[in-house]
Design a protein around this motif. Structure first.
Motif, mmCIF file in Angstrom:
data_model
loop_
_atom_site.group_PDB
_atom_site.id
_atom_site.type_symbol
_atom_site.label_atom_id
_atom_site.label_comp_id
_atom_site.label_asym_id
_atom_site.label_seq_id
_atom_site.Cartn_x
_atom_site.Cartn_y
_atom_site.Cartn_z
ATOM 1 N N GLN A 1 2.557 15.573 -1.643
ATOM 2 C CA GLN A 1 2.492 14.258 -0.998
ATOM 3 C C GLN A 1 1.163 13.563 -1.316
ATOM 4 O OE1 GLN A 1 3.057 15.299 3.098
ATOM 5 N NE2 GLN A 1 5.184 15.907 2.802
ATOM 6 N N HIS A 2 0.080 14.329 -1.267
ATOM 7 C CA HIS A 2 -1.244 13.749 -1.493
ATOM 8 C C HIS A 2 -1.438 13.286 -2.930
ATOM 9 C CE1 HIS A 2 -3.585 15.363 2.248
ATOM 10 N NE2 HIS A 2 -2.425 14.809 2.559
ATOM 11 N N LYS B 1 0.394 10.083 -3.490
ATOM 12 C CA LYS B 1 -0.335 8.981 -2.861
ATOM 13 C C LYS B 1 -1.536 8.561 -3.708
ATOM 14 C CE LYS B 1 0.870 9.598 2.013
ATOM 15 N NZ LYS B 1 0.354 9.895 3.371
ATOM 16 N N ASN C 1 -0.414 6.552 -6.562
ATOM 17 C CA ASN C 1 -0.038 5.203 -6.128
ATOM 18 C C ASN C 1 -1.195 4.433 -5.507
ATOM 19 O OD1 ASN C 1 2.642 5.547 -6.967
ATOM 20 N ND2 ASN C 1 3.235 6.468 -5.029
ATOM 21 N N GLU C 2 -2.391 5.022 -5.619
ATOM 22 C CA GLU C 2 -3.633 4.403 -5.122
ATOM 23 C C GLU C 2 -3.575 4.137 -3.621
ATOM 24 O OE1 GLU C 2 -4.414 1.001 -7.576
ATOM 25 O OE2 GLU C 2 -4.751 2.212 -9.365
ATOM 26 N N GLU C 3 -2.957 5.089 -2.910
ATOM 27 C CA GLU C 3 -2.917 5.023 -1.457
ATOM 28 C C GLU C 3 -4.041 5.876 -0.863
ATOM 29 O OE1 GLU C 3 0.984 5.880 0.118
ATOM 30 O OE2 GLU C 3 1.931 5.064 -1.676
ATOM 31 N N GLU C 4 -4.341 5.633 0.401
ATOM 32 C CA GLU C 4 -5.442 6.323 1.074
ATOM 33 C C GLU C 4 -5.073 7.784 1.350
ATOM 34 O OE1 GLU C 4 -9.330 6.148 2.355
ATOM 35 O OE2 GLU C 4 -8.160 4.472 1.573
ATOM 36 N N VAL C 5 -5.980 8.686 0.962
ATOM 37 C CA VAL C 5 -5.817 10.121 1.213
ATOM 38 C C VAL C 5 -7.155 10.671 1.691
ATOM 39 C CG1 VAL C 5 -5.382 12.391 0.166
ATOM 40 C CG2 VAL C 5 -3.990 10.436 -0.516
#
Length: 332
Positions: A297-298, A301, A304-308
């Motif tokens: 999942q990380h 993310k 996709n340049e999402e916050e982790v």
């Protein structure tokens, strides 16, 4: 016969290029997207992820580098990664390094050359060469099992787990304890688990603790445990992994010692075999498969340049079985 993009395009009433654009994450209208999705479902069309990745700006492949494939921890982590990546429409590429650091560095560059979208590294240590490779390949990297302040990491809570098992054996009345660990080159297993254990011991009174070192292999651990028992007669042996504990259990039995009456033994990991052996092994269970799913999942993310979070801790629990005796005096 396998269905093709042409079949999907014909059924949805759009051009093949539009279907291709949709499959590669390009921009299409909501109405067109629904038509294509309905056509894919009706035809049973399955995209070829490799062919897709060659055309896409981002590939559908995640590289996972493991130090060894015959490890319970690594294999169950990979199962979790693979299951979750499939749900997220990514494919897993596995590279085994046979615990060779040079090979690990080489595979970082090799996987980047194959245009993987990201890399999950089940690391044993992080060297300057690793950091240089991470910077040079410039793709999302996630460490599992080890951490570094400059790299996204998912780690087992080794310090607190080490503390918990130390506290557990002390509360069972053990004060003459052997700790059988591994080289401190492996920071998580060799340093942090021992660090947590030492903290628990420091809080107790009257403890005599001897520290010993072995390898991860249970047969090597068996020999180390046999030598340990020649030098020191503890009431409890705390082992840094379940494999080490299995070796220690065998060594004690070959010396005619009863477990847990003569010596108690604990492990670390929660391997399936620890439940079916006799006596059952008391151990710290780590949730490897769940950690693998979280790692998948990380990394997606990050792609996709999402916050982790920079640092994520996985959970643990102590599984109490028959290998640890309580030696607290009973007052009538």
């Amino acid at each position: 016969m396998n269905k093709t993009i042409a079949d999907v395009a014909k059924l949805s009433g759009v051009a093949k290029s539009t279907v291709s654009r949709y499959l590669n994450g390009g921009s299409v209208s909501e109405a067109t997207k629904r038509k294509i999705e309905r056509a894919i479902k009706e035809t049973g069309y399955t995209p070829n992820p490799f062919a897709q990745s060659l055309k896409a700006k981002k590939t559908a492949f995640i590289g996972t580098i493991v130090p060894r494939l015959d490890s319970y921890a690594a294999s169950h982590t990979i199962i979790g990664i693979d299951e979750q990546l499939k749900e997220l429409h990514f494919q897993l590429l596995i590279s085994n390094t046979n615990q060779q650091i040079e090979r690990e560095i080489e595979m970082i560059y090799s996987l980047a050359g194959q245009k993987v979208a990201g890399i999950i590294l089940l690391a044993t240590q992080i060297t300057p060469a690793h950091l240089a490779a991470f910077e040079k390949v410039n793709i999302p990297i996630l460490l599992v099992g080890q951490e570094h302040p400059d790299v996204h990491s998912l780690i087992h809570n080794d310090v607190e787990a080490g503390y918990a098992i130390g506290k557990y054996v002390v509360e069972k009345g053990h004060r003459k304890i052997a700790y059988l660990g591994v080289s401190e080159q492996d920071v998580a297993v060799g340093v942090k688990r021992k660090e947590g254990f030492k903290r628990a011991i420091a809080e107790a009174e009257g403890c005599e603790v001897h520290y010993f070192e072995t390898g991860f292999n249970m047969f090597v651990a068996q020999q180390a445990a046999a030598e340990l028992l020649e030098q020191f007669r503890p009431t409890c042996i705390v082992c840094a992994t379940d494999n080490i504990a299995l070796g220690a259990l065998r060594a004690a039995q070959l010396k005619g010692l009863r477990i847990p009456q003569d010596v108690s033994i604990t492990g670390f990991g929660g391997y399936d075999v620890t439940e079916i052996i006799h006596p059952g092994l008391t151990t710290v269970k780590l949730f490897f498969k769940e950690a693998g799913k979280m790692a998948a999942q990380h990394i997606v993310k990050l792609i996709n340049e999402e916050e982790v979070p920079k640092r994520t801790l996985s959970k643990f629990e102590i599984i109490e079985r028959e290998s640890v005796d309580s030696i607290i005096p009973r007052h009538v």
